[in-house]
Motif scaffolding. Structure first.
Motif, PDB file in Angstrom:
ATOM      1  N   MET A 120       0.811  -1.219   0.000  1.00  0.00           N
ATOM      2  CA  MET A 120       0.000   0.000   0.000  1.00  0.00           C
ATOM      3  C   MET A 120       0.848   1.276   0.000  1.00  0.00           C
ATOM      4  SD  MET A 120      -3.016  -1.069   2.681  1.00  0.00           S
ATOM      5  CE  MET A 120      -3.914  -2.613   2.510  1.00  0.00           C
ATOM      6  N   VAL A 121       2.138   1.145   0.300  1.00  0.00           N
ATOM      7  CA  VAL A 121       3.026   2.318   0.274  1.00  0.00           C
ATOM      8  C   VAL A 121       4.173   2.129  -0.715  1.00  0.00           C
ATOM      9  CG1 VAL A 121       2.463   2.967   2.647  1.00  0.00           C
ATOM     10  CG2 VAL A 121       4.400   1.448   2.234  1.00  0.00           C
ATOM     11  N   TYR A 122       4.125   1.055  -1.478  1.00  0.00           N
ATOM     12  CA  TYR A 122       5.193   0.737  -2.434  1.00  0.00           C
ATOM     13  C   TYR A 122       5.361   1.857  -3.456  1.00  0.00           C
ATOM     14  CZ  TYR A 122       7.530  -1.798  -6.267  1.00  0.00           C
ATOM     15  OH  TYR A 122       8.378  -2.195  -7.268  1.00  0.00           O
ATOM     16  N   GLN A 124       5.513   4.983  -3.131  1.00  0.00           N
ATOM     17  CA  GLN A 124       4.776   6.221  -2.905  1.00  0.00           C
ATOM     18  C   GLN A 124       5.727   7.325  -2.468  1.00  0.00           C
ATOM     19  OE1 GLN A 124       1.663   5.531   0.009  1.00  0.00           O
ATOM     20  NE2 GLN A 124       0.096   5.545  -1.570  1.00  0.00           N
ATOM     21  N   GLU A 128       2.102  10.976   0.068  1.00  0.00           N
ATOM     22  CA  GLU A 128       1.010  10.081  -0.324  1.00  0.00           C
ATOM     23  C   GLU A 128       0.726   8.998   0.717  1.00  0.00           C
ATOM     24  OE1 GLU A 128       1.111   9.693  -5.135  1.00  0.00           O
ATOM     25  OE2 GLU A 128       2.871   8.901  -4.082  1.00  0.00           O
ATOM     26  N   ARG A 130      -0.495   6.898   3.743  1.00  0.00           N
ATOM     27  CA  ARG A 130      -1.789   7.031   4.425  1.00  0.00           C
ATOM     28  C   ARG A 130      -1.672   7.602   5.825  1.00  0.00           C
ATOM     29  NH1 ARG A 130      -5.102   2.135   5.238  1.00  0.00           N
ATOM     30  NH2 ARG A 130      -3.128   1.033   5.328  1.00  0.00           N
ATOM     31  N   THR A 164      -0.760   0.310  -4.175  1.00  0.00           N
ATOM     32  CA  THR A 164      -0.397   1.373  -5.110  1.00  0.00           C
ATOM     33  C   THR A 164      -0.497   0.827  -6.535  1.00  0.00           C
ATOM     34  OG1 THR A 164       1.958   0.807  -5.115  1.00  0.00           O
ATOM     35  CG2 THR A 164       1.195   2.369  -3.424  1.00  0.00           C
ATOM     36  N   GLU A 166       1.617   0.743  -8.791  1.00  0.00           N
ATOM     37  CA  GLU A 166       2.829   0.002  -9.150  1.00  0.00           C
ATOM     38  C   GLU A 166       2.857  -1.384  -8.516  1.00  0.00           C
ATOM     39  OE1 GLU A 166       3.536   4.360  -9.419  1.00  0.00           O
ATOM     40  OE2 GLU A 166       2.713   3.025  -7.873  1.00  0.00           O
TER      41      GLU A 166
END
Length: 299
Positions: A120-122, A124, A128, A130, A164, A166
């Motif tokens: 979810m943070v790859y 980013q 961005e 969370r 993300t 990606e």
């Protein structure tokens, strides 16, 4: 009733207090935002369908929230009125029973290691991410390299949809809402936390005891979820499960298996409850009345 309060009241009250101060908790708020069951309803104890509660008229009058919530108070007993169980609720109960059965009949896959939070943070940018205000435990290039070093195998749509752009192609599965019954499995932390969601969506028919047990499991699942996440949460008292190491992955799997074992018991309870609810409309009204007369009485 006291056992239910012990399970849920502290967390429900803490969330209400934070909300009144516009404060946030990166771990526990999830249980009241993503899972949108009202804290006040979570705290209220109600019997499930098929159970009658001995209650005096005075006690009933002292509980105005019961009125209009599909309860009947007759002959000193409080019970749910099966005649007010709606067709859409029957259909949803049948769907939940089916989902529970499918998951119970499918082997769990204990190889995801909580990598979904990392996906979810790859790749980013910092603005961005969370959970603003909480640092990531690894610098971006190391975090990306770790995600790329392991198979990403998330089977849960509501986790996958926050990957993300990606990260999404890296997942060996591409879950959708429609594929949920075909992909969800018993090892999945989020599928097990969702027992709280499914049980609470059928309140009051499922009763507060089952909902409270599922809430307690969801709380434990959320704690593990965020301890294994890439966020630095030591300041909040969360010692990380460092899944970027072999030792951390072994610890995650051990805790994941323990939660899955707890979830299996609750999933069977929810399956049986929902199967019973889905069958309500097959019984003639006079048989429903007889069943209610012989229902278990609780003080």
């Amino acid at each position: 009733m006291q056992a239910h309060s012990a399970r849920v009241a502290a967390q429900a009250d803490a969330f209400v207090d934070r909300r009144s101060r516009d404060a946030k908790h990166p771990v526990h708020d999830f249980l009241f935002t993503y899972y949108s069951f009202a804290p006040a309803k979570l705290k209220q104890w109600v019997p499930p369908h098929g159970v009658s509660l001995e209650m005096t008229g005075a006690d009933f009058e002292a509980c105005p929230w019961l009125k209009g919530e599909r309860f009947i108070h007759e002959d000193g007993l409080l019970r749910l009125d099966a005649r007010r169980f709606m067709q859409r609720e029957r259909e949803f109960a049948a769907w939940v029973a089916m989902l529970c059965s499918r998951i119970l009949g499918r082997a769990g896959r204990f190889t995801c290691y909580g990598l979904h939070e990392w996906a979810m943070v790859y790749r980013q940018s910092a603005d961005e991410v969370r959970h603003q205000g909480y640092e990531l435990r690894l610098p971006p290039h190391e975090l990306a390299a770790f995600v790329e070093s392991l198979p990403v195998c998330c089977s849960h749509y509501d986790a996958f949809r926050f990957f993300t752009p990606e990260a999404r192609p890296m997942n060996v599965l591409q879950p959708t809402l429609d594929s949920r019954p075909d992909l969800e499995q018993a090892a999945c932390l989020h599928a097990n936390m969702d027992l709280y969601k499914w049980s609470s969506k059928l309140w009051p028919w499922t009763g507060s005891d089952l909902i409270g047990e599922c809430f307690e499991l969801a709380l434990a699942g959320r704690d593990l979820d965020m301890r294994a996440s890439p966020y630095e949460l030591n300041a909040l008292g969360y010692e990380p499960v460092k899944i970027e190491t072999a030792e951390g992955r072994a610890q995650y799997e051990q805790e994941q298996r323990a939660l899955a074992a707890r979830a299996a018991v609750l999933r069977e309870k929810l399956r049986a409850c929902c199967a019973s609810l889905a069958a309500i409309h097959h019984a003639p009204a006079h048989l429903l009345a007889q069943a209610d007369e012989g229902a278990l009485r609780q003080v």
